[in-house]
Design an enzyme around this catalytic site. Structure first.
Site, PDB file in Angstrom:
ATOM      1  CD  GLU A 153     -23.541 -91.353-113.915  1.00  0.00           C
ATOM      2  OE1 GLU A 153     -24.390 -92.168-114.284  1.00  0.00           O
ATOM      3  OE2 GLU A 153     -22.663 -90.915-114.667  1.00  0.00           O
ATOM      4  CD  GLU A 258     -16.805 -90.047-114.938  1.00  0.00           C
ATOM      5  OE1 GLU A 258     -17.454 -90.039-115.993  1.00  0.00           O
ATOM      6  OE2 GLU A 258     -17.093 -90.765-113.965  1.00  0.00           O
TER       7      GLU A 258
HETATM    8  C1  XIL Z   1     -18.423 -94.823-119.884  1.00  0.00           C
HETATM    9  C2  XIL Z   1     -17.232 -95.473-120.589  1.00  0.00           C
HETATM   10  O1  XIL Z   1     -16.301 -94.478-120.944  1.00  0.00           O
HETATM   11  C3  XIL Z   1     -17.698 -96.245-121.801  1.00  0.00           C
HETATM   12  O2  XIL Z   1     -16.617 -96.989-122.360  1.00  0.00           O
HETATM   13  C4  XIL Z   1     -18.838 -97.190-121.430  1.00  0.00           C
HETATM   14  O3  XIL Z   1     -19.332 -97.813-122.587  1.00  0.00           O
HETATM   15  C5  XIL Z   1     -19.955 -96.450-120.729  1.00  0.00           C
HETATM   16  O4  XIL Z   1     -19.430 -95.754-119.601  1.00  0.00           O
HETATM   17  N1  XIL Z   1     -20.049 -91.451-116.400  1.00  0.00           N
HETATM   18  C6  XIL Z   1     -19.312 -92.428-115.739  1.00  0.00           C
HETATM   19  C7  XIL Z   1     -18.464 -93.349-116.524  1.00  0.00           C
HETATM   20  O5  XIL Z   1     -19.269 -92.439-114.495  1.00  0.00           O
HETATM   21  O6  XIL Z   1     -18.356 -94.611-115.933  1.00  0.00           O
HETATM   22  C8  XIL Z   1     -18.960 -93.491-117.951  1.00  0.00           C
HETATM   23  O7  XIL Z   1     -17.989 -94.249-118.674  1.00  0.00           O
HETATM   24  C9  XIL Z   1     -19.156 -92.123-118.577  1.00  0.00           C
HETATM   25  C10 XIL Z   1     -20.192 -91.331-117.819  1.00  0.00           C
END
Ligand code: XIL
Length: 370
Positions: A153, A258
């Site tokens: 990101e 994701e």
């Molecule tokens: C999220 C997790 O799923 C949560 O448990 C945590 O509280 C916050 O992060 N993009 C990403 C992930 O790259 O690491 C994030 O994961 C969701 C958005």
């Protein structure tokens, strides 16, 4: 009373595990074996083998895992000289035992940083943290993990670099430098850039420029991960297809890293996945507490099917599809961007039972186009 609870617990547990042991249920990893890896983000309880039903399902369905939180900086390096590799080592052992590829997540990200690092003001300290963190953590897992999300990101929606602590202290070559350090420390694991909304034209152009910059510096980048946090009724199919072709043209792997398809509105009605953007909700923002209507289930199921048909069309370029969580109850989308909601974004329900969306995905593989 105690007896009743124990009985109920045993019953629900054995039902949950039985979904994973039921041989009539197809296995995603087997069905897409010749096409791409199929992954899930997994939490600490599954890694510690305390969630038997989740573990059974992971082993049955997935050949890739991404740690949802435990390899993030705040957990793996809580202090200047303190590293906590305990859970990551357990993850590697669990994965090796079950022949699962680990995508380690993530080395450089503006979020979930340890407090000592967030407070840093001077450039030299940030630089030292940056070099030490990447070198130490990447080297420790070199070859033990299949791949790394080296940078996560780094981009704004308009394709410019996000104004993170790394950009402020190290300038706009920090992404190239992160990959250079990771390449040195971890020559045996693949190195990826990962972000949300990079299927959207402006942000995609920023990602392409970033990847080209890494490549023209002679530094290795093996692939790009499109996160895929979309709304079930609003999946940007055209932009996704354009992204697959444009990223592939750079000679790198394309992954969906994701994936989850939310059935709830977010307050901004966009597809942002910026974890620090949170909001307060009301009951109109949480309409499916007691179950998901068939009509919505249908929309989600079709969206998942459409997506997998597209992934199969580009199976030579797309190398992994990872879902962000194992079952609906464990998804981060129950608590983000609004806390305490009931969402249904994944392929397995709260009892680990395959949903219509699961069968819709499976059907894409058996309909003759793979
Ligand atoms: C999220 C997790 O799923 C949560 O448990 C945590 O509280 C916050 O992060 N993009 C990403 C992930 O790259 O690491 C994030 O994961 C969701 C958005």
């Amino acid at each position: 009373m105690i007896l009743f609870f124990t009985g109920a617990l045993l019953l629900s547990c054995s039902t949950n595990e039985s979904y994973a042991q039921d041989e009539r249920i197809p296995s995603l990893k087997k069905v897409f074996d010749k096409n791409f890896l199929i992954g899930a983000a997994i939490n600490a309880r599954a890694i510690e083998e305390k969630d038997k039903a989740a573990d059974a399902l992971i082993i049955q369905q997935f050949n890739a895992v991404t740690p949802e939180n435990i390899m993030k900086a705040e957990i793996i390096q809580p202090g200047w000289d303190s590293y906590n590799f305990d859970l990551a080592d357990k993850l590697v052992a669990f994965a090796q035992k079950n022949k699962i590829n680990v995508n380690a997540h993530t080395l450089i990200w503006h979020s979930q940083l340890p407090p000592f690092m967030r407070r840093m003001k001077d450039v030299d300290s940030v630089r030292k943290y940056f070099v030490d963190h990447i070198t130490k953590v990447a080297a420790r897992f070199d070859g033990k993990v299949y791949s790394w999300d080296v940078v996560n990101e780094a981009l704004n929606e308009d394709g410019t670099l996000r104004n993170s602590i790394f950009l402020q202290a190290l300038g706009d070559s920090y992404v190239v430098e992160a990959f250079r350090l990771a390449q040195k420390a971890s020559p045996h694991s693949k190195l990826y850039y990962n972000d949300y909304n990079i299927e959207q034209p402006k942000k995609r152009a920023g990602a392409i420029a970033l990847i080209k910059k890494i490549q023209s510096a002679g530094v290795r980048i093996d692939g790009v991960g499109i996160q895929g946090h979309w709304r079930a009724d609003n999946v940007p199919m055209n932009e996704i297809e354009e992204s697959i072709t444009e990223f592939s043209a750079l000679g790198i792997e394309v992954m969906f890293t994701e994936l989850d398809l939310s059935v709830l509105k977010n307050p901004w009605d966009n597809n942002s996945a910026n974890v620090s953007d949170t909001a307060k909700g009301n009951s109109s923002m949480n309409p499916y507490v007691s179950g998901l209507p068939d009509s919505v289930e249908q929309i989600q199921s079709k969206a998942y099917g459409d997506l997998f048909r597209l992934f199969l069309k580009y199976k030579t370029n797309v190398t992994r599809i990872t879902f962000w969580g194992v079952n609906d109850g464990q998804s981060w989308l129950n608590n983000w961007p609004i806390g305490g909601r009931t969402n249904y974004p994944l392929l397995f329900d709260r009892n680990f039972k395959p949903k219509p969306a699961f069968y819709s995905v499976i059907a894409t593989a058996t309909s003759g186009n793979n």
